[in-house]
Enzyme design. Sequence first.
Site: not given
Ligand code: GCO
Length: 475
Positions: A77, A167, A296, A298, A375
């Site tokens: 991606r 996002e 995405n 986290y 992600e």
């Molecule tokens: C960071 C973020 C990004 C994002 C990504 C979102 O640390 O800047 O975690 O890396 O995960 O860009 O789409």
Amino acid sequence: VSLKPFPDNFLWGAASAAYQVEGAFDTDGKGLSVWDVFVREPGRTFEGSNGDVAVDHYHRMEEDVALMAEMGLTAYRFSVSWPRVLPQGRGQANEAGLAFYDRLIDALLARGIEPVLTLYHWDMPQALQDEYGGWEDRRVIDDFGDYCALLFRRYGDRVKTWVSLNEQNYNLSNAYLLATHPPALADRKRFYAANHIAFLANARAIMLFRQLVPDGRIGPSFAYSPAYPASCAPADLLAFDNAEEFTNHWWLDTYCYGRYPQVALAWLREQGEAPDILPGDMAALAAAKPDFIGLNYYYTLTYTDNPPDGVGLQRINTTGQKGSTPSSGVPGLYRTTPNPQLETSNWDWAIDPTGLRIALRRLTSRYALPVLITENGLGEFDRLEDGDQVHDVYRIDYLRRHLAACQEAISDGAALLGFCAWSFTDILSWLNGYQKRYGFVYINRDETDARDLRRVRKDSFFWYQRVIASGGRER
Ligand code: GCO
């Protein structure tokens, strides 16, 4: 339910975004994006870091794709930089920019790696920001549509999986509420107005896609942090409910059903902060149902009651100093609180594999759409040692547990299309600089070393290689 295997056609992927990897910010006719300009303003990013060179993927693309092939990825991606292909945001296309993505796509396909193309990963052309304020003006709907159509026509024969907006929720919250992404404002009325226009642009892209790439699939990527209540106190349940409505359903319901959550809308109307909805807008949104939801994931967030004179939104921890994240909220609705059940990363992100299973279950039940994990990964300080090795056992542990959660969610009934780990190589973290690393491939950043920006396979590289080779059975 009994544990099911990953499906045979599951996409084993990794991800990146143009600004975070490409560099070459003014090479071969590229125009400036809002990020190229923003990072030059003092104090905006960690130690003033910028993506002028990033990890120089623009010049090292062949080498990077060779590493992907060695790893066995079946999907990659990436995002296209809008001002690289349309330097002014519209009008004359930049052939050199378009040709770069042709080469990347062809290199991937030659190695059996499916390209997953993101149309917008935050790099609005500065020209459009200057002319009419980017997402704040309805003219962006036509300009974004034209840009997307250009890419659909150029790459649609070879690229079948597309991500529309990446996002929108996180990017525009930072841009219009927290003043931490360009244009760095803190204005809730303008935040909801910009989001409404971005929804319409997303819908326009999907409608054009149906005409131009009828055999492809497209969806937005959403930064989903499932909400938890801090306790079973009714006030905490209400705070949790508010958080789901305002931080998640506001986007997901609108993408999937063309409908704003009614409780949130009523509250915003009372505050005078609801977006202006013109006749035809909601029908346009409802007509553009995505083919899948890009997830995405986290961390989860835990919420508690926040009185009307309570805490407002706060900037996140960008230093990597554990325990420095303040409580953040909307007075009268909710505020975040640490979850004592969960470990955190050095950036205070709760590590919660079960949260991923919950995310996938909620998406599946509420929207009945397939999900592509666009992600998931762990940003940490990594160290180069023992010659050229990176022993990122914490990343392997994180990914292993999150993949187990994926398998559980598949068994629960989620239609999971694939897993794109964030990220393939280390990248520029937008606000946290180069010290927050996510990759399977370490990027050496020592300007005194002639081999600066060299690629080093981390332990997680070899681990993911084995996972892919075994179809996810060996983790
Ligand atoms: C960071 C973020 C990004 C994002 C990504 C979102 O640390 O800047 O975690 O890396 O995960 O860009 O789409």
